[in-house]
Motif scaffolding. Structure first.
Motif, PDB file in Angstrom:
ATOM      1  N   PRO A 241      11.342   0.625  -5.621  1.00 12.42           N
ATOM      2  CA  PRO A 241      11.391   1.334  -4.332  1.00 12.42           C
ATOM      3  C   PRO A 241      10.788   0.535  -3.178  1.00 12.42           C
ATOM      4  CG  PRO A 241       9.671   2.250  -5.750  1.00 12.42           C
ATOM      5  CD  PRO A 241      10.405   1.241  -6.570  1.00 12.42           C
ATOM      6  N   GLY A 242      11.458   0.606  -2.013  1.00 11.30           N
ATOM      7  CA  GLY A 242      11.069  -0.209  -0.859  1.00 11.30           C
ATOM      8  C   GLY A 242       9.786   0.230  -0.183  1.00 11.30           C
TER       9      GLY A 242
ATOM     10  N   SER B  29       6.616   0.245  -2.412  1.00 11.48           N
ATOM     11  CA  SER B  29       6.124  -1.144  -2.491  1.00 11.48           C
ATOM     12  C   SER B  29       5.480  -1.585  -1.181  1.00 11.48           C
ATOM     13  CB  SER B  29       7.278  -2.092  -2.836  1.00 11.48           C
ATOM     14  OG  SER B  29       7.877  -1.709  -4.049  1.00 11.48           O
ATOM     15  N   THR B  30       5.967  -1.047  -0.060  1.00 13.89           N
ATOM     16  CA  THR B  30       5.373  -1.401   1.237  1.00 13.89           C
ATOM     17  C   THR B  30       3.895  -1.018   1.262  1.00 13.89           C
ATOM     18  OG1 THR B  30       7.476  -0.980   2.335  1.00 13.89           O
ATOM     19  CG2 THR B  30       5.533  -1.021   3.747  1.00 13.89           C
ATOM     20  N   VAL B  31       3.576   0.177   0.779  1.00 16.47           N
ATOM     21  CA  VAL B  31       2.180   0.618   0.853  1.00 16.47           C
ATOM     22  C   VAL B  31       1.345   0.128  -0.330  1.00 16.47           C
ATOM     23  CG1 VAL B  31       2.627   2.617   2.337  1.00 16.47           C
ATOM     24  CG2 VAL B  31       2.669   2.924  -0.147  1.00 16.47           C
ATOM     25  N   MET B  32       1.939   0.080  -1.527  1.00 12.67           N
ATOM     26  CA  MET B  32       1.147  -0.265  -2.716  1.00 12.67           C
ATOM     27  C   MET B  32       1.201  -1.761  -3.053  1.00 12.67           C
ATOM     28  SD  MET B  32      -0.160   2.626  -3.453  1.00 12.67           S
ATOM     29  CE  MET B  32      -0.927   2.401  -5.056  1.00 12.67           C
ATOM     30  N   GLY B  33       2.169  -2.462  -2.473  1.00 15.81           N
ATOM     31  CA  GLY B  33       2.376  -3.871  -2.832  1.00 15.81           C
ATOM     32  C   GLY B  33       3.410  -3.958  -3.940  1.00 15.81           C
ATOM     33  N   PRO B  34       4.282  -4.989  -3.883  1.00 20.71           N
ATOM     34  CA  PRO B  34       5.347  -5.095  -4.893  1.00 20.71           C
ATOM     35  C   PRO B  34       4.822  -5.417  -6.291  1.00 20.71           C
ATOM     36  CG  PRO B  34       5.320  -7.020  -3.459  1.00 20.71           C
ATOM     37  CD  PRO B  34       4.331  -6.055  -2.891  1.00 20.71           C
ATOM     38  N   GLU B  35       3.596  -5.942  -6.364  1.00 22.93           N
ATOM     39  CA  GLU B  35       3.066  -6.409  -7.662  1.00 22.93           C
ATOM     40  C   GLU B  35       3.047  -5.321  -8.729  1.00 22.93           C
ATOM     41  OE1 GLU B  35       1.784  -8.047  -4.138  1.00 22.93           O
ATOM     42  OE2 GLU B  35       0.787  -6.289  -4.898  1.00 22.93           O
ATOM     43  N   GLU B  36       2.969  -4.057  -8.273  1.00 27.68           N
ATOM     44  CA  GLU B  36       2.955  -2.935  -9.221  1.00 27.68           C
ATOM     45  C   GLU B  36       4.120  -2.979 -10.204  1.00 27.68           C
ATOM     46  OE1 GLU B  36       0.996   1.062  -7.524  1.00 27.68           O
ATOM     47  OE2 GLU B  36       3.126   0.831  -7.260  1.00 27.68           O
TER      48      GLU B  36
ATOM     49  N   THR C 196      14.149  -7.109 -12.252  1.00 29.89           N
ATOM     50  CA  THR C 196      13.621  -6.175 -11.254  1.00 29.89           C
ATOM     51  C   THR C 196      13.652  -6.799  -9.864  1.00 29.89           C
ATOM     52  OG1 THR C 196      12.105  -5.397 -12.970  1.00 29.89           O
ATOM     53  CG2 THR C 196      11.633  -4.684 -10.730  1.00 29.89           C
ATOM     54  N   ALA C 197      14.060  -6.005  -8.880  1.00 27.57           N
ATOM     55  CA  ALA C 197      14.021  -6.470  -7.488  1.00 27.57           C
ATOM     56  C   ALA C 197      13.686  -5.305  -6.573  1.00 27.57           C
ATOM     57  CB  ALA C 197      15.359  -7.079  -7.098  1.00 27.57           C
ATOM     58  N   VAL C 198      12.768  -5.539  -5.641  1.00 32.01           N
ATOM     59  CA  VAL C 198      12.462  -4.540  -4.611  1.00 32.01           C
ATOM     60  C   VAL C 198      13.570  -4.620  -3.560  1.00 32.01           C
ATOM     61  CG1 VAL C 198      10.835  -3.843  -2.808  1.00 32.01           C
ATOM     62  CG2 VAL C 198       9.968  -4.804  -4.957  1.00 32.01           C
TER      63      VAL C 198
END
Lengths: 362, 79
Positions: free
Chosen positions: A187-188, A191-198, A210-212
């Motif tokens: 999810p875009g 990931s913006t708030v939590m960071g894509p690393e999750e 996997t891709a954001v």
């Protein structure tokens, strides 16, 4: 010069694909963009786009909605909630009050809000009356709720927390042994708030491409291309196809407030069950603003047990990406946005509602 | 529920800002943006009344192009 949607589509069509590839998204916004742009009809037939657990309204457990309804009816409070939550029905006999909207018609003081700041304002302007903020949502919504509490709220504002984390639902599917998807579009805005690393664990631990992605056809097609290519080359990593908005680390201020205000707990997902470490609850130091501390609990254990979908409703399977919305036998017949039976037909982010509104068929 | 709306900052007053998009103005909280230095004229992505990320002007415009298409599509919804 970044590639446009047409070029990404050409790139996808040039790939030698397996007979069937299922790419799951876990964001109602993604599903809406995919469906409205008609991306399913332009992709190779072997590529199947599956809407997964991407709708917080759909997975909000029945006992929490019931609790909110009962608080509004039995306690002298103003109850505020994001608009989508008002129409979600719980599984009760027809003569009983089954949604917040019906409770409002029965003269409970229930108000839809679009922002936590509105909850603060309502509480400030009605100091004599407790205001209960029924807060359902994923990380993108819950960080602002935590920030609201961290900034300081009036004494008469109480949060009925029902927030959920998205990645544990995907982890649960992957660990079930039958995930039902071969690639993931992450999810875009989560990931913006939590960071894509999750989302790294999906690629690295489970070897699922996997891709954001963002919400444009270009970004979504870039993400599809990335995951398909990862699958073909058997090189799995987390790609970021929304780099203009999604940055490493996410929103550090919001994450700090989340950490200060909320704790992560095991949580029930409607129709799915308990998922470990997938929900938020207020930390003890915020107990004076916790509706679950301030008010008696109306959600008894029996209600928790019936926390499932109405008879014949397949929302649970839809939420987990096990079936397409129109494979439910109620879809578009007895269950429509005007008279929804299951939660997936209520919310703008519910896969059933998105499919119905866009005449999408599988 | 997780969609962000791109807006331009018109006024800043502490942690509150007046932001504008498509001629509509809204009060937006900058409380989650304390790690950024924001100025009038900057663009932010707003979710449930909170700015969650600073964005570039070109991304503001491209996102609105996309949303305009989506909103146009929704006018023909059978709801």
């Amino acid at each position: 010069m970044p590639l446009n949607a047409k070029t990404w589509l050409k790139e996808i069509n040039s790939l030698t694909l397996p007979d069937k590839v299922k790419i799951m998204n876990v964001c109602g916004g993604h599903e809406r963009s995919i469906t409205q742009a008609g991306l399913r009809s332009v992709l190779p037939k072997s590529v199947h786009l599956i809407p997964g657990p991407g709708c917080p309204v759909c997975v909000c457990p029945e006992e929490d909605i019931y609790e909110a309804i009962q608080l509004a009816l039995k306690e002298s409070v103003t109850l505020v909630a994001f608009g989508d939550m008002l129409r979600v029905p719980v599984n009760l006999p027809r003569h009983e009050i089954r949604s917040l909207e019906q409770a409002r018609s029965a003269s409970a003081d229930i108000r839809p809000i679009a922002s936590p700041t509105e909850a603060v304002l309502i509480a400030k302007n009605n100091k004599e009356k407790p205001v209960v903020f029924f807060a359902a949502g994923f990380e993108t919504t819950i960080l602002p709720v935590a920030s609201m509490l961290a900034e300081g709220v009036p004494d008469n504002l109480f949060v009925l927390m029902s927030g959920r984390l998205t990645w544990p639902a995907v982890a649960m599917l992957l660990e079930s042994g039958e995930p039902g998807f071969d690639a993931l579009v992450a999810p875009g805005h989560v990931s913006t708030v939590m960071g894509p690393e999750e989302w790294t664990f999906v690629a690295e631990k489970h070897h699922i491409p996997t891709a954001v992605a963002g919400f444009s056809s270009t970004s979504l097609l870039a993400a599809f291309y990335s995951t398909l290519r990862q699958l073909i080359e058997k090189k799995y990593f987390l790609d970021n196809c929304y780099p203009e908005v999604v940055h490493k680390g996410g929103n550090p201020t919001g994450k700090q407030y989340l950490e200060n205000v909320l704790k992560v707990v095991d949580a029930n997902w409607r129709g799915v069950g308990i998922i470990p470490n997938s929900g938020f609850a207020l930390k003890e130091k915020y107990a004076s603003h916790d509706a679950r501390v301030r008010f008696p609990s109306y959600a008894d254990n029996s209600r928790q047990r019936i926390g499932e979908m109405p008879a014949g409703c397949d929302c649970a399977k839809v939420v987990l990406g096990k079936i397409y919305p129109n494979e439910c036998k109620l879809f578009g017949k007895t269950c429509t946005p005007r008279e929804p039976i299951g939660p997936c037909m209520v919310s703008d982010e519910g896969a059933c509602r998105i499919w119905w509104a866009n005449r999408q068929r599988h | 529920m997780c969609l962000g709306i791109p807006m331009q900052i018109k006024e800043i007053n502490g942690y509150n800002a007046r932001c504008e998009a498509k001629g509509v103005e809204r009060e937006v909280s900058l409380f989650m943006m304390q790690h950024e230095s924001l100025e009038i004229g900057d663009y932010v992505l707003v979710h449930v009344g909170y700015a969650i990320q600073k964005i570039m002007p070109q991304d503001y415009h491209s996102t609105w192009e996309l949303y305009d298409e989506v909103l146009e599509g929704e006018k023909s919804e059978r709801v």
